[in-house]
Design a protein around this motif. Sequence first.
Motif, PDB file in Angstrom:
ATOM      1  N   PHE A 277       0.989  -1.139   0.001  1.00 50.35           N
ATOM      2  CA  PHE A 277      -0.114   0.183  -0.097  1.00 50.35           C
ATOM      3  C   PHE A 277       0.770   1.306  -0.049  1.00 50.35           C
ATOM      4  CE2 PHE A 277      -2.309   3.320   2.708  1.00 50.35           C
ATOM      5  CZ  PHE A 277      -3.541   3.604   1.746  1.00 50.35           C
ATOM      6  N   HIS A 278       0.617   2.680  -0.852  1.00 49.29           N
ATOM      7  CA  HIS A 278       1.397   3.704  -0.991  1.00 49.29           C
ATOM      8  C   HIS A 278       0.005   5.086  -1.310  1.00 49.29           C
ATOM      9  CE1 HIS A 278       4.302   6.378  -1.360  1.00 49.29           C
ATOM     10  NE2 HIS A 278       3.396   6.233  -2.300  1.00 49.29           N
ATOM     11  N   LEU A 279       0.102   5.434  -0.374  1.00 48.74           N
ATOM     12  CA  LEU A 279      -0.993   6.428   0.365  1.00 48.74           C
ATOM     13  C   LEU A 279       0.070   8.047  -0.030  1.00 48.74           C
ATOM     14  CD1 LEU A 279      -3.343   8.229   0.305  1.00 48.74           C
ATOM     15  CD2 LEU A 279      -3.322   7.371   2.715  1.00 48.74           C
ATOM     16  N   SER A 280      -0.389   9.150  -1.117  1.00 45.85           N
ATOM     17  CA  SER A 280       0.063  10.443  -1.313  1.00 45.85           C
ATOM     18  C   SER A 280      -0.876  10.936  -1.588  1.00 45.85           C
ATOM     19  CB  SER A 280       1.067  10.321  -2.819  1.00 45.85           C
ATOM     20  OG  SER A 280       2.313   9.770  -2.961  1.00 45.85           O
ATOM     21  N   LEU A 281      -0.836  12.127  -0.422  1.00 46.36           N
ATOM     22  CA  LEU A 281      -2.305  13.360   0.359  1.00 46.36           C
ATOM     23  C   LEU A 281      -1.722  14.472   0.538  1.00 46.36           C
ATOM     24  CD1 LEU A 281      -5.107  12.381   0.825  1.00 46.36           C
ATOM     25  CD2 LEU A 281      -4.470  12.911   3.173  1.00 46.36           C
ATOM     26  N   MET A 282      -1.923  15.367  -0.169  1.00 45.02           N
ATOM     27  CA  MET A 282      -2.373  16.845   0.039  1.00 45.02           C
ATOM     28  C   MET A 282      -3.403  17.198   1.584  1.00 45.02           C
ATOM     29  SD  MET A 282       0.060  18.918   0.185  1.00 45.02           S
ATOM     30  CE  MET A 282       0.809  18.720  -1.599  1.00 45.02           C
ATOM     31  N   ARG A 283      -3.065  17.990   2.200  1.00 45.66           N
ATOM     32  CA  ARG A 283      -3.893  18.459   3.019  1.00 45.66           C
ATOM     33  C   ARG A 283      -3.976  19.633   3.907  1.00 45.66           C
ATOM     34  NH1 ARG A 283      -4.509  15.944   8.977  1.00 45.66           N
ATOM     35  NH2 ARG A 283      -2.136  16.416   9.027  1.00 45.66           N
ATOM     36  N   ALA A 284      -4.959  20.651   3.165  1.00 42.59           N
ATOM     37  CA  ALA A 284      -4.764  22.397   2.992  1.00 42.59           C
ATOM     38  C   ALA A 284      -4.917  22.640   4.684  1.00 42.59           C
ATOM     39  CB  ALA A 284      -6.036  22.909   2.166  1.00 42.59           C
ATOM     40  N   GLN A 285      -4.052  23.742   5.030  1.00 44.90           N
ATOM     41  CA  GLN A 285      -3.711  23.788   6.512  1.00 44.90           C
ATOM     42  C   GLN A 285      -4.730  23.505   6.794  1.00 44.90           C
ATOM     43  OE1 GLN A 285      -0.646  23.368   7.004  1.00 44.90           O
ATOM     44  NE2 GLN A 285       0.425  24.566   5.727  1.00 44.90           N
ATOM     45  N   ALA A 286      -5.507  24.437   6.524  1.00 44.13           N
ATOM     46  CA  ALA A 286      -7.528  24.267   7.592  1.00 44.13           C
ATOM     47  C   ALA A 286      -7.926  23.367   7.370  1.00 44.13           C
ATOM     48  CB  ALA A 286      -8.149  25.830   6.402  1.00 44.13           C
ATOM     49  N   ALA A 287      -7.285  22.364   6.311  1.00 46.15           N
ATOM     50  CA  ALA A 287      -8.500  21.008   6.486  1.00 46.15           C
ATOM     51  C   ALA A 287      -8.542  20.051   7.866  1.00 46.15           C
ATOM     52  CB  ALA A 287      -8.307  20.285   5.808  1.00 46.15           C
ATOM     53  N   PRO A 288      -9.514  19.510   8.144  1.00 47.71           N
ATOM     54  CA  PRO A 288      -9.325  18.851   9.467  1.00 47.71           C
ATOM     55  C   PRO A 288      -8.418  17.611   9.204  1.00 47.71           C
ATOM     56  CG  PRO A 288     -11.340  18.211   8.281  1.00 47.71           C
ATOM     57  CD  PRO A 288     -10.850  19.151   7.413  1.00 47.71           C
TER      58      PRO A 288
END
Length: 288
Positions: A277-288
């Motif tokens: 399994f490999h996950l690449s995720l971008m989370r905005a600073q305001a996201a929970p």
Amino acid sequence: MLKQLSAHPAFRTAAVLGAVAVVGLLLGVGLEEVRYGGARSELERAEAAADELDQEAAAQSGPTRSKRDEAILARTLSYFPPYPNGGRPEALAADYLGADTPIAVAWFSTQDSSDQVLQHYRKFLLDEGLPVVGVRFNDNAGYVGYWVSKDDEVRLMSTLHQGGETLVFVSSARMRNYLERAGRVPSGIPVPRGLQDVASLSLRMEGATNITVSGRVPGTTLPEAEQAYLAQLRDQGWSVTEARQEGFQETQLSLTRTGLRGEATLRQPAAQQSVDFHLSLMRAQAAP
């Protein structure tokens, strides 16, 4: 035996370092934009102690490089021969995981495929008698390199093919200190239940955090793991698009939720009762 190898420090370090090199460009954010709380890195201390760039360099033909860039190139390119069909190497980033984790990354591009680059350097390393580590994530991405046990350092060539060319990231890192804290999945990040041999990485960037998680789900097949993970994602409110790779035991998923977007890959190695399994995720600073 395979389980023991996957837990070896060289393979865990390579998995994290390969993710560091590839994911930044995969999600369209340069690693040079990373910010780390004002702590002075090994490279920054060296820069502060160095004299200004020699004025003679400005008179030379072609683009010049700063002492910072030359230092990054020296820390990466000296371990591998130039690629025959590669472009001019450039520095990308250094020491962005903190002062206790020396790391440097350079890059170049080529019209050759990802596999051509990986096979070229795999042959070189084998011919040199070096202990090769490597992973082919899919047709477009992977890494190959080796571990120097006496220096506790991993040196890699990581590839990402996009837009008709292959970007090649040359990296070296001593990441034992980071790995001691890298086996935990950040809160709120969707990974399959039962994920083992976890390697995670969080990079704070301009306005967002780039998170990668790798591991394996033991005792299952790709269809079983995919079905369970899709159900888990949808229960957690994710929108998912599937893309199966013809001819490979692999599924790629595009994930979106408010303030988050990413790509997940599930892949079953031949003759193994487990799924990588490999996950690449971008989370905005305001996201929970």
